[in-house]
Design a protein around this motif. Sequence first.
Motif, PDB file in Angstrom:
ATOM      1  N   ASP A 156      36.817  46.068  38.503  1.00  0.00           N
ATOM      2  CA  ASP A 156      36.439  44.683  39.217  1.00  0.00           C
ATOM      3  C   ASP A 156      37.871  44.079  39.536  1.00  0.00           C
ATOM      4  N   LYS A 157      39.074  44.309  38.932  1.00  0.00           N
ATOM      5  CA  LYS A 157      40.123  43.438  38.747  1.00  0.00           C
ATOM      6  C   LYS A 157      41.153  44.121  39.908  1.00  0.00           C
ATOM      7  N   VAL A 158      41.702  43.414  40.808  1.00  0.00           N
ATOM      8  CA  VAL A 158      42.636  43.968  41.744  1.00  0.00           C
ATOM      9  C   VAL A 158      44.007  43.473  41.289  1.00  0.00           C
ATOM     10  N   LEU A 159      45.012  44.425  40.749  1.00  0.00           N
ATOM     11  CA  LEU A 159      46.076  44.091  40.518  1.00  0.00           C
ATOM     12  C   LEU A 159      47.433  43.841  41.475  1.00  0.00           C
ATOM     13  N   GLY A 160      46.933  44.429  42.911  1.00  0.00           N
ATOM     14  CA  GLY A 160      47.802  44.070  43.864  1.00  0.00           C
ATOM     15  C   GLY A 160      47.409  45.033  44.873  1.00  0.00           C
TER      16      GLY A 160
END
Length: 480
Positions: A156-160
């Motif tokens: 669920d986490k977008v790093l870029g």
Amino acid sequence: MLRIKLKWFHSLRLQLFVLFFLVSAIPFMFFASLTTGRIEAYFLEDSKAEWMRQANLVVSQIIQTNNYLKEGTNYTIFTNKIRELSQSEEVNARIIVVDPLGYVVADSSRIDLNTTLLNTQIFNALNKKNSSERYEKAGNFIMSTAVSIIDKEDNDKVLGAVLLSASINDIYKLLEDMESQIYFLSLIASLVIGLLSFFSSSIITRPIKTLMKVVQRVTNGQLDQKVKLNGKGEMAELANAFNHMTEQLQLVDQSRQEFVSDVSHELKTPLSSIKVLTESLMCEEDVPVEMYKEFFYDINSEVDRLNVIITDLLLLVKLDRTEIMLNINETNIKHLIANILKRLSPLARKKDIEMIYEANKEIYAEVDEVKLTLAISNIIENGIKYTPEGGQVKVKLQSDMQDVFIEVEDTGIGIAKEEQGRIFERFYRTDKTRSRDTGGTGLGLSITYRTIIMHTGSIQVESEEGIGSTFVIQIPIKHV
């Protein structure tokens, strides 16, 4: 007057060539345009899929080999890796990496490094909406692909996001070559069809030329011309129709010549009689008064005959005019025929001819009473004249919901079968001496026929020599 220049047909084959070329070229060009469009769409979709795969490959290597986007360490190694991937044969594209806020942390071309890049495509990628788009810049076609970088430990986490930009001019160069070939082949195909039509058009134009040559001769007065075309197609039907038309024209011309001859003959006969009578008086000396009276009586009779002929001719001319007006009124046909029979009864009594009239009801019709009276009188009077003494003339009046039927039947000398179709022609006599002996001009049935036709009706005859004739007149109750 029909005027056709045959030289126009010399260029017909060329016109057909141009026509077939245009007719075939338009759909071919449409097909070529549609085909190149479909090919372009196919190549673009294939290129988007390929660059999407490359972008995902770059993201995979970034996540596996470096934790800079997550931990902020080893920046040099991270940027070197980006430059290495950008220059690899497999990727060979500009690579831009942005953090979750759109800040450019790596750019293989170092143009947008340390700037914020937050366009629609980057924004969508940071929201897990990967995309691949084509755009044109300075005459070059660029494929731009944006893919989000997801934390492999937390989906669920977008790093870029990674943005790949690569030139796809090679695709459009290939498309341009293919388009040129497709249009060229379409043009060649259209030209071939045009040439085939040019050489095969003689099959179409030859009968047309033949027909037009004959038409030209007919317009110059050669009415005996015929068109000879084999086959059963439309041109053969047209040739048959034309031949039938020339036959009718010949008949009309023959009828006109016969009419002029008959008129001359009819007028010449009483004039010759008058001339003989007057010359006889002029050549004789001491002619008795009684002979003068007798000759003048004969001259007066011939003048009367001339007057009747001229009057009938003038009436026929009037009836032939299409603009002549009928004085239409609702008329009691039963009373009209009764009055005709009453007027002709003295002529019948002289020959002891029985007159029978059958009319069961009052019948009203919209007719020109004067002209119709003349037409019916001619039929009944002929029946009386050509019926031997002690014979019979029967008139029967009937009707239905639409038409009035007047039947005149006599027990006269009759008409030969082969002559029944011509009795309504002007001056036509079944016996060339008969009408003169009875005082006719040969125009009565023509006047009757024209009058009935003007009333949009019809007249039929059935006859047998030595037995009698039956004329049936049909007239609409309501005049059209």
